[in-house]
Write a protein that holds these residues in place. Structure first.
Motif, PDB file in Angstrom:
ATOM      1  N   ASP A   1      -5.525   1.008  -7.173  1.00  0.00           N
ATOM      2  CA  ASP A   1      -5.234  -0.014  -6.273  1.00  0.00           C
ATOM      3  C   ASP A   1      -6.456  -0.025  -5.738  1.00  0.00           C
TER       4      ASP A   1
ATOM      5  N   SER B   1     -10.561  -5.914  -8.475  1.00  0.00           N
ATOM      6  CA  SER B   1     -10.701  -5.080  -7.231  1.00  0.00           C
ATOM      7  C   SER B   1     -12.178  -5.163  -6.468  1.00  0.00           C
TER       8      SER B   1
ATOM      9  N   ASP C   1      -0.023 -12.028  -2.922  1.00  0.00           N
ATOM     10  CA  ASP C   1      -1.402 -11.785  -3.166  1.00  0.00           C
ATOM     11  C   ASP C   1      -1.891 -11.786  -4.428  1.00  0.00           C
TER      12      ASP C   1
ATOM     13  N   ASP D   1      -3.344  -8.362  -5.799  1.00  0.00           N
ATOM     14  CA  ASP D   1      -2.419  -7.368  -6.179  1.00  0.00           C
ATOM     15  C   ASP D   1      -1.537  -7.702  -7.394  1.00  0.00           C
ATOM     16  N   ARG D   2      -1.424  -8.859  -7.374  1.00  0.00           N
ATOM     17  CA  ARG D   2      -0.592  -9.532  -8.746  1.00  0.00           C
ATOM     18  C   ARG D   2      -1.212  -9.272 -10.046  1.00  0.00           C
TER      19      ARG D   2
ATOM     20  N   SER E   1      -1.244   3.668  -5.633  1.00  0.00           N
ATOM     21  CA  SER E   1      -1.210   2.703  -4.574  1.00  0.00           C
ATOM     22  C   SER E   1      -0.255   3.223  -3.540  1.00  0.00           C
TER      23      SER E   1
ATOM     24  N   ASP F   1       0.555   0.716  -1.341  1.00  0.00           N
ATOM     25  CA  ASP F   1       1.129  -0.369  -1.022  1.00  0.00           C
ATOM     26  C   ASP F   1       2.746  -0.624  -1.272  1.00  0.00           C
TER      27      ASP F   1
ATOM     28  N   ILE G   1       3.497  -3.348  -4.026  1.00  0.00           N
ATOM     29  CA  ILE G   1       3.339  -2.977  -5.462  1.00  0.00           C
ATOM     30  C   ILE G   1       4.463  -2.111  -6.127  1.00  0.00           C
TER      31      ILE G   1
END
Length: 127
Positions: free
Chosen positions: A6, A41, A94, A97-98, A113, A115, A118
């Motif tokens: 990520d 990213s 986001d 992220d998607r 990640s 997050d 996620i």
């Protein structure tokens, strides 16, 4: 194993942040593992730096150079990633992220990640 970092994990690793656990650092350093980073990213980092929303200890050029030195494999955005994206539930909006999640699914990679968003998707991940 094949892992997709990520965005924040790639940054923490490259900047040697204490927020990255030793276990994850060892996973990334393990020569038996293939480490991938999405082109999205790198784009996200460049956009946020340009907007003043992200401060780096390194210059953007130094960061990108480290990506190459570490032999991270860059995954370009492909049609199959966007088609996978269409089938993702909207746990959050986001777009970066998607697309990372969709790439991991399409390429059969495990995401590294921290997050929590996620982690709500049906995608392999570790932290």
């Amino acid at each position: 194993m094949k892992y997709l970092l990520d965005t924040h994990v790639a940054l923490w690793y490259l900047e040697q942040s204490p927020r990255l656990s030793k276990n994850i650092e060892q996973t990334i350093d393990d020569a038996e593992n293939d480490i991938f980073v999405c082109a999205i990213s790198l784009w996200e980092v460049a956009i946020k730096v340009n907007l003043g929303k992200l401060d780096l200890r390194l210059t953007l050029a130094e960061l990108f150079e480290l990506v190459e030195i570490r032999n991270f494999r860059i995954i370009p955005i492909e049609y199959k990633h966007m088609l996978t994206l269409l089938n993702l539930p909207y746990h959050h909006k986001d777009p970066f992220d998607r697309l990372i999640i969709a790439t991991a699914l399409a390429e059969q990679l495990t995401i590294i990640s921290a997050d929590k968003n996620i982690q709500r998707y049906d995608v392999p991940w570790i932290w």
